[in-house]
Design an enzyme around this catalytic site. Structure first.
Site, PDB file in Angstrom:
ATOM      1  N   GLN A   1      -4.394  -1.944   9.661  1.00 21.56           N
ATOM      2  CA  GLN A   1      -4.300  -3.241   9.009  1.00 21.56           C
ATOM      3  C   GLN A   1      -4.837  -4.342   9.938  1.00 21.56           C
ATOM      4  O   GLN A   1      -4.429  -4.445  11.085  1.00 21.56           O
ATOM      5  CB  GLN A   1      -2.827  -3.532   8.644  1.00 21.56           C
ATOM      6  CG  GLN A   1      -2.632  -4.811   7.859  1.00 21.56           C
ATOM      7  CD  GLN A   1      -3.276  -4.757   6.474  1.00 21.56           C
ATOM      8  OE1 GLN A   1      -3.143  -3.792   5.748  1.00 21.56           O
ATOM      9  NE2 GLN A   1      -3.988  -5.819   6.118  1.00 21.56           N
TER      10      GLN A   1
ATOM     11  N   ASP B   1     -10.685   2.893   4.210  1.00 21.18           N
ATOM     12  CA  ASP B   1     -10.996   1.478   4.020  1.00 21.18           C
ATOM     13  C   ASP B   1     -12.515   1.260   4.007  1.00 21.18           C
ATOM     14  O   ASP B   1     -12.991   0.199   3.606  1.00 21.18           O
ATOM     15  CB  ASP B   1     -10.402   0.663   5.187  1.00 21.18           C
ATOM     16  CG  ASP B   1      -9.372  -0.333   4.715  1.00 21.18           C
ATOM     17  OD1 ASP B   1      -9.232  -0.500   3.493  1.00 21.18           O
ATOM     18  OD2 ASP B   1      -8.717  -0.956   5.567  1.00 21.18           O
TER      19      ASP B   1
ATOM     20  N   LYS C   1       0.837  -1.207   0.000  1.00 21.07           N
ATOM     21  CA  LYS C   1       0.000   0.000   0.000  1.00 21.07           C
ATOM     22  C   LYS C   1       0.870   1.255   0.000  1.00 21.07           C
ATOM     23  O   LYS C   1       0.600   2.216  -0.714  1.00 21.07           O
ATOM     24  CB  LYS C   1      -0.945  -0.017   1.224  1.00 21.07           C
ATOM     25  CG  LYS C   1      -2.057  -1.036   1.069  1.00 21.07           C
ATOM     26  CD  LYS C   1      -2.818  -1.286   2.355  1.00 21.07           C
ATOM     27  CE  LYS C   1      -3.770  -2.473   2.172  1.00 21.07           C
ATOM     28  NZ  LYS C   1      -4.414  -2.904   3.408  1.00 21.07           N
TER      29      LYS C   1
END
Ligand code: NDP
Length: 281
Positions: free
Chosen positions: A97, A120, A53
């Site tokens: 994460q 997200d 990412k």
């Protein structure tokens, strides 16, 4: 024989477009879009994901940063960093994460992320907005990537039967809502579904998000169906999807490969959300 949906190429095209948008933000506003990933613990897969990412952000001219904690970090420390990221106007979006190490309250941590920076799209407010049809600030990346891949085929899903296998909060449930939003008739299957084969056979669109290599057999696929394989199952270092690709390709009109299907589009969607956040800032 079905056509392969080239997720990698579609993602590359998105990145090229995003690069131009990033350049425009820099020129017009003098700001550089910034994405931060918070990583707690040493999970090897998570290390790779956040590095990818970070790299992907840099490749389109954004700033990608990782804030790392050891697995023994306290929840309080992680929450303090999240509070700081929420307040920092140079950070346009950030992600935590998953999975978090044992002992961390994942729900509490996700709830602490400001919905306006939740690129997200997995926080309770953004998912709640999706459920209520009240435009979320950000759509969660894998489900919206799946929709993008379906759209790329030109297949009109309105009124068609969509079968989603898997009901996780990350993939199954949100993608079912997005398909419903597009007026598909949606069935969601899970581990207690009694006759999975017969349900999948009805699907004009099949989304497999289970985590079991080859669970969906080729002869379960309705001729002409669009098949999206989200599964990422690593066996002896090789990646396999949830669908028997060769068998399903014989019957499908379009099918995503693993790797090279849903994976690349997921990262592109995250970049897109961060660019949108910077454009709104
Ligand atoms: P979860 O483990 O959270 O959910 C799996 C779902 O599959 C559950 O709803 C479970 O049912 C259902 N299930 C399990 N066994 C069966 C079965 N035999 N028949 C029918 N349903 C079953 O997984 P995720 O949604 O997080 O991920 C799914 C897969 O997608 C994984 O391989 C993951 O690695 C991959 N993934 C890929 C991404 C990408 O970017 N390409 C992003 C996210 C995930 P129940 O609810 O009853 O337990």
């Amino acid at each position: 024989m079905g056509e392969t949906i080239n997720g990698k190429a579609i993602a590359q095209q998105m990145r090229d477009e995003l690069k131009i948008r990033v350049e425009r933000i820099k020129m017009n506003r003098g700001i550089i879009p910034k994405l931060v990933a918070v990583l707690v613990g040493e999970d090897p897969a998570s290390q790779i994901y956040v590095r990818n990412k970070e790299r992907a952000a840099a490749e389109i001219g954004m700033i990608g940063e990782v804030v790392r904690f050891t697995a023994s970090a306290s929840e309080k420390d992680v929450l303090a960093v999240i509070k700081g990221l929420n307040a920092d106007s140079s950070v346009h979006g950030f992600i935590v994460q998953l999975p978090m190490p044992k002992g961390m309250d994942e729900k509490k941590i996700l709830k602490a992320i400001s919905p306006q920076k939740d690129v997200d799209g997995m926080g309770i407010e953004n998912l709640g907005r999706l459920l209520k049809g009240e435009s979320p600030y950000f759509l969660s990346c894998t489900p919206s990537g799946i929709m993008r891949l379906i759209l790329s085929t030109g297949f009109d899903i309105q009124g068609k039967e969509a079968v989603v296998v898997g009901r996780s909060n990350i993939v199954g449930k949100p993608v079912a809502l997005m398909l419903l939003e597009k007026n598909a008739t949606v069935t969601v299957c899970h581990s207690r579904t009694t006759d999975l084969a017969s349900v999948v056979r009805r699907g004009d669109v099949v989304v497999a998000a289970v985590g079991k290599a080859g669970l969906i057999k080729g002869d379960w696929i309705k001729p002409g169906a669009v098949v999206i394989d989200v599964g990422m199952n690593r066996i002896d270092g090789k990646l396999y999807g949830d669908v028997d690709y060769a068998g399903a390709k014989e019957r499908a009109s379009y099918i995503t490969p693993v790797p090279g299907g849903v994976g690349p589009i997921t990262i592109a969607m995250l970049l897109q959300n961060t660019v949108i956040a910077a454009e709104r800032a």
